[in-house]
Design a protein around this motif. Structure first.
Motif, short mmCIF file in Angstrom:
data_model
loop_
_atom_site.label_atom_id
_atom_site.label_comp_id
_atom_site.label_asym_id
_atom_site.label_seq_id
_atom_site.Cartn_x
_atom_site.Cartn_y
_atom_site.Cartn_z
N GLU A 1 0.81 -1.21 0.00
CA GLU A 1 0.00 0.00 0.00
C GLU A 1 0.85 1.27 0.00
OE1 GLU A 1 -3.39 0.38 2.51
OE2 GLU A 1 -3.63 -1.79 2.73
N VAL A 2 1.95 1.23 0.74
CA VAL A 2 2.78 2.42 0.89
C VAL A 2 3.74 2.59 -0.28
CG1 VAL A 2 4.58 3.51 2.29
CG2 VAL A 2 2.62 2.41 3.40
N GLN A 3 4.34 1.49 -0.74
CA GLN A 3 5.41 1.57 -1.73
C GLN A 3 4.93 1.37 -3.17
OE1 GLN A 3 8.46 -1.24 -0.57
NE2 GLN A 3 8.52 -0.49 1.53
N LEU A 4 3.92 0.55 -3.38
CA LEU A 4 3.53 0.21 -4.75
C LEU A 4 2.25 0.92 -5.21
CD1 LEU A 4 4.18 -3.66 -4.62
CD2 LEU A 4 5.77 -1.80 -5.14
N LEU A 5 1.28 1.04 -4.32
CA LEU A 5 0.00 1.62 -4.69
C LEU A 5 0.12 3.04 -5.27
CD1 LEU A 5 -3.08 1.49 -4.80
CD2 LEU A 5 -3.14 2.13 -2.38
N PRO A 6 0.93 3.93 -4.69
CA PRO A 6 1.01 5.29 -5.26
C PRO A 6 1.47 5.31 -6.71
CG PRO A 6 1.93 5.25 -3.04
CD PRO A 6 1.69 3.82 -3.43
N HIS A 7 2.36 4.41 -7.10
CA HIS A 7 2.80 4.35 -8.50
C HIS A 7 1.63 3.97 -9.41
CE1 HIS A 7 7.17 4.72 -7.85
NE2 HIS A 7 6.95 4.08 -6.72
N LEU A 8 0.81 3.04 -8.97
CA LEU A 8 -0.36 2.64 -9.76
C LEU A 8 -1.37 3.79 -9.86
CD1 LEU A 8 -1.04 -0.97 -8.41
CD2 LEU A 8 -0.36 -0.36 -10.74
N GLN A 9 -1.58 4.48 -8.77
CA GLN A 9 -2.55 5.58 -8.77
C GLN A 9 -2.12 6.70 -9.70
OE1 GLN A 9 -2.52 6.11 -4.50
NE2 GLN A 9 -4.51 5.10 -4.25
N ARG A 10 -0.84 7.00 -9.72
CA ARG A 10 -0.34 8.04 -10.63
C ARG A 10 -0.49 7.60 -12.08
NH1 ARG A 10 3.52 8.88 -6.42
NH2 ARG A 10 4.97 7.40 -7.36
N ALA A 11 -0.18 6.33 -12.36
CA ALA A 11 -0.31 5.82 -13.72
C ALA A 11 -1.78 5.81 -14.16
CB ALA A 11 0.28 4.41 -13.80
N ALA A 12 -2.67 5.48 -13.24
CA ALA A 12 -4.10 5.47 -13.57
C ALA A 12 -4.60 6.87 -13.91
CB ALA A 12 -4.89 4.89 -12.40
N GLU A 13 -4.12 7.87 -13.19
CA GLU A 13 -4.51 9.24 -13.48
C GLU A 13 -3.96 9.68 -14.84
OE1 GLU A 13 -6.06 13.01 -13.41
OE2 GLU A 13 -6.61 11.19 -12.34
N GLU A 14 -2.73 9.28 -15.13
CA GLU A 14 -2.15 9.62 -16.44
C GLU A 14 -2.93 8.93 -17.55
OE1 GLU A 14 2.20 9.59 -18.74
OE2 GLU A 14 2.05 9.08 -16.60
N ALA A 15 -3.34 7.70 -17.31
CA ALA A 15 -4.12 6.97 -18.31
C ALA A 15 -5.45 7.68 -18.56
CB ALA A 15 -4.37 5.54 -17.84
N ARG A 16 -6.07 8.20 -17.51
CA ARG A 16 -7.34 8.92 -17.67
C ARG A 16 -7.17 10.12 -18.59
NH1 ARG A 16 -9.87 13.26 -16.12
NH2 ARG A 16 -8.04 13.98 -14.98
N VAL A 17 -6.10 10.86 -18.38
CA VAL A 17 -5.84 12.04 -19.23
C VAL A 17 -5.59 11.62 -20.67
CG1 VAL A 17 -4.25 13.95 -19.63
CG2 VAL A 17 -4.93 13.35 -17.28
N LEU A 18 -4.82 10.57 -20.87
CA LEU A 18 -4.52 10.11 -22.22
C LEU A 18 -5.75 9.56 -22.92
CD1 LEU A 18 -1.09 8.34 -21.53
CD2 LEU A 18 -1.47 10.52 -22.72
N LEU A 19 -6.65 8.93 -22.16
CA LEU A 19 -7.89 8.43 -22.75
C LEU A 19 -8.77 9.56 -23.25
CD1 LEU A 19 -8.86 5.49 -20.35
CD2 LEU A 19 -8.43 5.33 -22.80
N VAL A 20 -8.77 10.66 -22.51
CA VAL A 20 -9.54 11.84 -22.95
C VAL A 20 -9.01 12.34 -24.28
CG1 VAL A 20 -10.08 14.23 -22.44
CG2 VAL A 20 -10.16 12.53 -20.62
N ARG A 21 -7.70 12.38 -24.41
CA ARG A 21 -7.09 12.87 -25.67
C ARG A 21 -7.37 11.91 -26.82
NH1 ARG A 21 -1.14 14.35 -23.13
NH2 ARG A 21 -1.83 16.13 -21.84
N ALA A 22 -7.33 10.61 -26.53
CA ALA A 22 -7.48 9.61 -27.58
C ALA A 22 -8.94 9.40 -27.99
CB ALA A 22 -6.90 8.27 -27.12
N ARG A 23 -9.83 9.49 -27.00
CA ARG A 23 -11.25 9.17 -27.28
C ARG A 23 -12.19 10.35 -27.15
NH1 ARG A 23 -12.41 3.56 -23.97
NH2 ARG A 23 -10.98 2.19 -25.10
N GLY A 24 -11.69 11.41 -26.50
CA GLY A 24 -12.56 12.53 -26.24
C GLY A 24 -13.62 12.22 -25.21
N ILE A 25 -13.29 11.35 -24.22
CA ILE A 25 -14.27 10.98 -23.20
C ILE A 25 -13.73 11.24 -21.81
CG2 ILE A 25 -15.45 9.26 -24.57
CD1 ILE A 25 -13.75 7.14 -23.36
#
Length: 273
Positions: free
Chosen positions: A249-273
């Motif tokens: 939770e302390v060492q690995l989860l934050p990396h996943l959460q940051r990547a998930a947020e970046e993916a959300r932004v990239l999905l908006v650019r790719a799909r407009g959603i």
């Protein structure tokens, strides 16, 4: 350990009695035959195929011979196996799916940062299906690659995806899929599983401790669109002897959460959603 034939049976039975006049039974049968092959059982006889898919032996034979003529399967005279040409079917999806294209570099990035295996998956029928993966080492008894399927109820990515389902769909899943114990830690009671999924929904992530395989821990987060719709999940897996649950939770989860947020932004650019 995930049994190859058990995996292959999930969702492979063709809808022989489908009322839709546009439904092609022969195509459904052919796809079920393709899905019968697994890493654990790459070579199968006609009898094996018939047993795994539930098809009559004659139908299984015709499907296999058709796949051979098209170059998707081969045979040594007794058993059959898939040939490299079959990869073109999966590549058609990966090359046309912006989700897999977007997540692949993010997964590589997370894996390099934490030095653990990282994957992404979507929910397909009652399983999670891997659409991207970066493995630093093999930590499971069964090899996982793009296209691999695992039960949703006892995997971190599966629980993230199940927790995002509408209540009616989740109830239908819980009544349809009888959880089986992969280890003594696997949650199999439907009520307990539903409570765990509610906890996953509240926390925004899932941490599974040795429920799929002893010695394996995994933490996962949802991948959302700008509208908040969960379209995939991303996880990091590690050996239990090396990383505790609090450390995940302390060492690995934050990396996943940051990547998930970046993916959300990239999905908006790719799909407009």
């Amino acid at each position: 350990m995930v049994e190859g034939r058990q995996q292959a049976r999930i969702g492979t039975a063709p809808a022989e009695d489908a009322p839709d006049p546009n439904f092609m039974t022969s195509l459904a049968r052919g796809l079920s035959v393709i899905r019968a092959f697994t890493e654990r059982e790459p070579n199968l006889t006609i009898a094996d195929i018939a047993k795994i898919t539930g098809l009559p032996r004659a139908a299984a034979r015709r499907c296999l011979l058709t796949l051979m003529q098209l170059g998707y399967a081969g045979s040594d005279g007794r058993t059959f196996h898939l040939k490299p040409k079959i990869l073109a079917l999966g590549y058609s999806f990966l090359s046309s799916a912006p989700l897999a294209t977007i997540l692949d570099p993010l997964i590589e990035q997370v894996s390099a940062a934490v030095q653990e295996s990282c994957s992404a998956a979507v929910l397909d029928e009652d399983d999670v299906v891997y659409i991207a993966r970066a493995a630093t080492k093999r930590i499971m008894s069964v090899g996982l690659n793009v296209g691999s399927r695992l039960p949703a109820y006892c995997t971190s990515m599966g629980r993230v995806l199940l927790a995002a389902l509408p209540e009616a769909e989740l109830d239908a899943y819980l009544s349809r899929v009888p959880p089986k114990p992969f280890t003594e830690r696997t949650i199999t009671a439907p009520d307990a599983l539903k409570r765990e999924l509610e906890r996953v929904r509240d926390r925004g992530f899932s941490l599974v401790d040795q429920e799929l395989e002893l010695g394996l821990r995994s933490v996962a987060v949802p991948i959302r669109t700008a509208a908040g719709t969960v379209v995939a999940a991303m996880n990091v897996s590690a050996q239990a002897a090396r990383v505790t649950c609090p450390e995940m939770e302390v060492q690995l989860l934050p990396h996943l959460q940051r990547a998930a947020e970046e993916a959300r932004v990239l999905l908006v650019r790719a799909r407009g959603i």
